[in-house]
Scaffold this motif. Structure first.
Motif, short mmCIF file in Angstrom:
data_model
loop_
_atom_site.label_atom_id
_atom_site.label_comp_id
_atom_site.label_asym_id
_atom_site.label_seq_id
_atom_site.Cartn_x
_atom_site.Cartn_y
_atom_site.Cartn_z
N THR A 250 -3.67 -21.06 13.00
CA THR A 250 -2.26 -20.38 13.06
C THR A 250 -1.35 -21.61 13.31
O THR A 250 -2.15 -23.30 13.80
CB THR A 250 -1.72 -20.00 14.91
N TYR A 251 0.24 -21.19 12.88
CA TYR A 251 1.06 -22.48 12.75
C TYR A 251 1.88 -21.54 13.72
O TYR A 251 2.68 -21.37 13.36
CB TYR A 251 0.76 -23.05 11.07
N PRO A 252 2.37 -22.85 14.56
CA PRO A 252 2.34 -24.27 15.20
C PRO A 252 0.72 -23.83 15.82
O PRO A 252 0.85 -22.73 15.64
CB PRO A 252 2.87 -24.60 15.24
N ASP A 253 0.13 -24.89 16.75
CA ASP A 253 -0.82 -24.32 17.51
C ASP A 253 -0.40 -23.34 18.73
O ASP A 253 0.44 -22.90 19.17
CB ASP A 253 -1.13 -25.46 18.65
N SER A 254 -1.56 -22.37 18.28
CA SER A 254 -1.79 -21.02 19.69
C SER A 254 -2.21 -21.29 20.90
O SER A 254 -1.65 -20.67 21.78
CB SER A 254 -2.68 -20.03 19.24
N ASP A 255 -2.25 -22.09 21.04
CA ASP A 255 -3.13 -22.93 22.70
C ASP A 255 -2.20 -23.53 23.39
O ASP A 255 -2.20 -24.46 23.60
CB ASP A 255 -4.47 -23.63 22.11
N GLY A 256 -0.89 -23.67 22.89
CA GLY A 256 -0.26 -24.52 23.76
C GLY A 256 0.27 -23.47 25.12
O GLY A 256 -0.56 -22.43 25.83
N PRO A 257 1.56 -23.95 25.60
CA PRO A 257 1.38 -24.05 27.74
C PRO A 257 1.84 -22.51 27.37
O PRO A 257 2.23 -21.63 26.44
CB PRO A 257 2.47 -24.83 27.83
N PRO A 258 1.12 -21.82 28.61
CA PRO A 258 1.84 -20.64 28.62
C PRO A 258 3.40 -20.25 28.51
O PRO A 258 4.21 -20.98 29.10
CB PRO A 258 1.48 -20.43 30.36
N GLY A 259 3.78 -19.39 28.55
CA GLY A 259 4.77 -19.01 28.22
C GLY A 259 5.61 -19.26 27.10
O GLY A 259 6.95 -19.01 26.22
N THR A 260 4.57 -20.33 25.93
CA THR A 260 5.54 -20.79 24.83
C THR A 260 5.49 -19.42 23.45
O THR A 260 4.65 -18.89 24.12
CB THR A 260 5.15 -22.04 24.12
N ALA A 261 6.54 -19.68 22.94
CA ALA A 261 6.30 -18.68 21.55
C ALA A 261 5.08 -18.63 21.18
O ALA A 261 4.75 -19.52 20.81
CB ALA A 261 7.14 -19.13 20.40
N ALA A 262 5.13 -17.51 20.56
CA ALA A 262 4.17 -16.48 19.69
C ALA A 262 3.84 -17.81 18.25
O ALA A 262 4.62 -18.39 17.86
CB ALA A 262 3.88 -15.54 19.44
N PRO A 263 1.78 -17.75 17.69
CA PRO A 263 2.37 -18.50 16.60
C PRO A 263 3.49 -18.04 15.13
O PRO A 263 3.72 -16.69 15.39
CB PRO A 263 1.06 -18.49 15.84
N LEU A 264 3.77 -18.53 15.12
CA LEU A 264 4.54 -18.46 13.54
C LEU A 264 4.19 -17.86 12.68
O LEU A 264 4.57 -15.99 12.03
CB LEU A 264 5.69 -19.01 12.89
N PHE A 265 3.11 -17.44 11.85
CA PHE A 265 1.99 -17.72 11.20
C PHE A 265 0.21 -17.68 11.07
O PHE A 265 0.30 -18.96 11.90
CB PHE A 265 2.12 -16.49 9.55
N ASP A 266 -0.81 -17.00 11.21
CA ASP A 266 -1.90 -17.34 11.30
C ASP A 266 -2.06 -17.27 9.56
O ASP A 266 -1.81 -16.66 8.68
CB ASP A 266 -2.71 -16.06 11.80
N TYR A 267 -3.42 -18.13 9.55
CA TYR A 267 -3.82 -18.59 7.77
C TYR A 267 -5.37 -18.25 7.55
O TYR A 267 -5.69 -18.96 8.75
CB TYR A 267 -2.83 -19.68 7.45
N PHE A 268 -5.75 -18.66 6.88
CA PHE A 268 -6.74 -19.00 6.43
C PHE A 268 -7.24 -19.14 4.83
O PHE A 268 -6.27 -19.58 5.08
CB PHE A 268 -8.71 -17.69 6.20
N TYR A 269 -8.37 -19.82 4.93
CA TYR A 269 -8.80 -21.14 4.44
C TYR A 269 -9.73 -21.58 3.86
O TYR A 269 -10.88 -22.21 4.39
CB TYR A 269 -8.01 -22.20 4.32
N ALA A 270 -10.21 -22.29 2.31
CA ALA A 270 -11.17 -22.90 1.74
C ALA A 270 -11.40 -23.56 1.50
O ALA A 270 -10.08 -25.00 1.71
CB ALA A 270 -11.54 -22.40 0.68
#
Length: 320
Positions: A250-270
């Motif tokens: 995900t971008y940005p990181d999805s494991d930030g402190p509680p209450g932070t904004a949700a990730p802007l986007f998910d992605y997958f990659y080779a």
């Protein structure tokens, strides 16, 4: 999309190529020289994601059984092994690299180089002891990819490359490629494929379009969704999670402190050694291809996508 800052940033990195498409249309192309667009080059472990697509196609066609099928159906050695846990290894465990083999790709045991120097790669992999129960831990393992390549060749009754020509490369219009083989003539599942950057972009676009190409369905929507679903945490120091031979993040990181904004986007990659990448960002209808061929000491040490390209995509998302 304003790409001026990106053009200048990537020029300094001296990548072999960078291609970006949005809604199926190219919006950015940067090559080191005029030869690069026409030359095939190693995509290294991006080969794994191509193999994943071929496995998905074979499952859709009924040539391969479902992902929870025991791998011992294809390799009787697993059923005969004194460690009964090897009988529990499934195709899903192979696809998510969670079979549990005691394996360190490079460094430590140097399992990968030892495999490639052995006279029989598949036997080398099958003979490795288990370090973890199947399905519990992800351990990056190109030997597992070779097992999957052997399984596909066995089920299809033809070489993996020929199967790809009929059901993936042909429909995508990929005509120029090379693919290495192991000592038994099985095409390498974890590396060894050479493609043009444009054809890497086509492959990413196929996944963005959920398996459809020119109004023809090459891979079912259900199989595409399952194969890129985050299935297991990557082993440190790699970030993100792992699907069926695809990385997810995900971008940005999805494991930030509680209450932070949700990730802007998910992605997958080779992801391939030395700077070979195919990124798919479904929510932005975007595919990004990066290739490089410089020696490690001359390469940019950071994450090119997250540091230079993802911020541009995120700004565009916020402005639209």
């Amino acid at each position: 999309m304003n790409l001026t800052s990106l053009i200048q940033a990537l020029k300094q990195l001296d990548l072999r190529s960078c291609l970006i498409s949005r809604q199926g249309k190219p919006i950015f192309e940067q090559y080191r020289d005029d030869r690069t667009p026409h030359e095939i080059a190693k995509i290294n472990s991006c080969t794994k994601s191509v193999l994943s697509a071929l496995i998905a196609i074979a499952m859709d066609q009924g040539l391969l059984p479902g992902p929870d099928t025991p791998a011992a159906e294809f390799f009787p050695q697993l059923a005969a092994d004194p460690d009964s846990r090897k009988r529990e290894i499934t195709l899903r465990h192979l696809l998510t690299m969670s079979a549990g083999f005691n394996w360190t790709e490079f460094g430590g045991q140097n399992s990968f180089p030892k495999m490639t120097r052995s006279p029989h790669w598949i036997n080398f992999v099958l003979e490795q002891p288990l370090a973890d129960p199947p399905g519990t831990m992800m351990e990056y393992n190109s030997g597992i990819s070779q097992m999957l390549s052997a399984i596909l060749a066995q089920a299809a009754g033809m070489t993996v490359a020929r199967y790809a020509e009929l059901h993936l490369f042909g429909p995508l219009g990929i005509e120029s490629y090379e693919w290495e083989r192991d000592p038994q003539g099985i095409h390498t599942g974890g590396f060894g494929l050479r493609l043009r950057p444009e054809d890497m972009l086509k492959f990413g676009q196929l996944y963005l379009q959920q398996g459809e190409w020119n109004n023809n369905r090459l891979i079912s929507r259900e199989r595409i969704a399952e194969s890129v679903e985050p299935a297991i945490s990557s082993e440190p120091p790699r970030r993100g999670r792992y699907g069926w031979h695809w990385w997810t993040d995900t971008y940005p990181d999805s494991d930030g402190p509680p209450g932070t904004a949700a990730p802007l986007f998910d992605y997958f990659y080779a992801r391939g050694f030395g700077g070979q990448y195919i990124y798919v960002v479904p929510s932005l209808e975007t595919v990004v291809v990066l290739t490089d061929d410089k020696r490690k000491k001359r390469q940019f040490p950071g994450d090119v996508f997250r540091q230079f390209i993802a911020p541009v995509l995120a700004r565009q998302m916020q402005e639209s």
